[in-house]
Scaffold this active site. Structure first.
Site, PDB file in Angstrom:
ATOM      1  N   LYS A 161       2.037   9.727  12.029  1.00  0.00           N
ATOM      2  CA  LYS A 161       1.544  10.248  10.759  1.00  0.00           C
ATOM      3  C   LYS A 161       0.384  11.191  11.051  1.00  0.00           C
ATOM      4  O   LYS A 161      -0.628  10.787  11.631  1.00  0.00           O
ATOM      5  CB  LYS A 161       1.079   9.106   9.862  1.00  0.00           C
ATOM      6  CG  LYS A 161       0.506   9.603   8.534  1.00  0.00           C
ATOM      7  CD  LYS A 161       0.161   8.457   7.608  1.00  0.00           C
ATOM      8  CE  LYS A 161      -0.466   8.982   6.330  1.00  0.00           C
ATOM      9  NZ  LYS A 161      -0.811   7.899   5.412  1.00  0.00           N
ATOM     10  N   LYS A 172       5.860  11.893   9.709  1.00  0.00           N
ATOM     11  CA  LYS A 172       5.339  12.373   8.439  1.00  0.00           C
ATOM     12  C   LYS A 172       4.227  13.382   8.666  1.00  0.00           C
ATOM     13  O   LYS A 172       3.331  13.088   9.466  1.00  0.00           O
ATOM     14  CB  LYS A 172       4.800  11.168   7.674  1.00  0.00           C
ATOM     15  CG  LYS A 172       4.159  11.498   6.356  1.00  0.00           C
ATOM     16  CD  LYS A 172       3.533  10.259   5.793  1.00  0.00           C
ATOM     17  CE  LYS A 172       2.774  10.662   4.546  1.00  0.00           C
ATOM     18  NZ  LYS A 172       1.973   9.604   4.034  1.00  0.00           N
TER      19      LYS A 172
END
Ligand code: PBG
Length: 327
Positions: free
Chosen positions: A196, A249
């Site tokens: 992330k 992400k």
């Protein structure tokens, strides 16, 4: 390799039926996950200005939305909660009657077949807006693990099918796995937000989840967008700690990471097409600068082609509706 004029790639592009036969990547509603934002109250629908078509919903309206998603074949939702009160320790994140826990129970009651994934993080619940506990301006790692594990456990106890930690503290997957196993939830999978990045593309989400940090930013725990090798180390760590599926992400600026994770590890890979990616396509569509529908399907196809097995997207309902129509 056959060369022109013997081989002419255009031959198989000539008509739609031909193109359809040799198409390598097919999107399906089965791999889509719809993020939803739940708030306290009844009959509440707060539209998110920077994300047209996305709203914070109270549980009663959330159920309607879940029903619509189920009707078009979207199998899963990812829940985010907006608490009644925020405090330094993010207490509502792990309260048995917190907003997320209430929403999970209601969905599992009304639509038991809908796969309910919960985002496990403190940032929506803390007064300072950081993903862990804060002391003297520092986001603490190890003391945050206990609270994250408690949150995940409370979600599982409410009936969540999958828990998805997004905080990026070191060691949280292991801490959550131990807490779940210790309380009889060894069957609950963990989808970890493994790679992330500290991304500007989360901007609209922070309006939707009211989770903007009150000081500083998240670069001390989320990843530097310039790093790829480190993403593989993050994924490896999470798998070693017990992650059942891993996430990359955002999606579109990180397709190379999706591909490398898919090739290196034998775990399902999820990609999160985040709020900023959604907002860009929506804005350009509204201005008439892009064909929104085609740009949406092209982006989702690209994410899948890169290697994503699952795609978390605010377009889930629209995309599933279109895919259903086009058969
Ligand atoms: C919580 C969380 C964020 C997103 C998902 N979980 C925001 C952040 O890390 O700041 C972003 C999702 C999106 O932009 O759509 N930590």
């Amino acid at each position: 390799m056959a060369q022109f004029p013997i081989y002419r790639p255009r031959r198989l592009r000539r008509t739609e039926p031909l193109r359809r036969m040799v198409r390598e990547t097919r999107l399906s509603a089965d791999e889509l996950i719809a993020p939803l934002f739940v708030v306290h109250g009844r009959g509440v629908r707060n539209e998110v200005a920077s994300m047209p078509g996305v709203a914070q919903l109270s549980v009663d309206l959330l159920i309607k939305e879940v029903q619509e998603l189920a009707n078009v074949g979207v199998p899963a939702v990812l829940l985010f909660g907006i608490p009644a009160n925020k405090d330094e320790r993010g207490s509502e994140a792990y309260a048995a009657d917190g907003i997320v826990q209430q929403a999970v129970r209601a969905i599992k009651d009304q639509r038991p077949e809908m796969v309910v994934i919960t985002d496990v993080c403190l940032c929506e619940f803390t007064s300072h807006g950081h993903c862990g506990l804060v002391d003297k301006g520092e986001v603490l790692n190890d003391p945050s693990l206990e609270l994250l594990a408690q949150s995940a456990l409370s979600h599982a106890q409410a009936g969540a099918d999958i828990v998805a930690p997004s905080d990026m503290m070191d060691g949280r997957v292991g801490a959550i796995r131990r807490a779940l196993d210790g309380a009889g939830h060894s069957a609950t999978p963990i989808l970890s937000y493994a790679a992330k990045y500290a991304s500007s593309f989360y901007g609209p989400f922070r309006d939707a989840a009211q989770s903007t940090p009150q000081f500083g930013d998240r670069r001390g725990y989320q990843m530097d967008p310039a790093n790829a090798e480190e993403a593989l180390r993050e994924v490896e760590l999470d798998i070693d700690e017990g992650a059942d599926a891993v996430m990359v992400k955002p999606a579109l600026p990180y397709l190379d990471i999706i591909r490398r994770v898919k090739e290196r590890f034998n775990r399902p890979v999820a990609a999160y097409q985040v709020s900023g990616e959604y907002a860009m396509l929506k804005a350009a569509g509204k201005l008439g600068w892009l064909d929104e529908e085609r740009a949406m399907l092209e982006s989702l196809t690209g994410i899948k082609r890169a290697g994503a097995d699952l795609i978390i997207t605010y377009f889930a309902k629209t995309a599933a509706t279109l895919l259903r129509r086009s058969g």
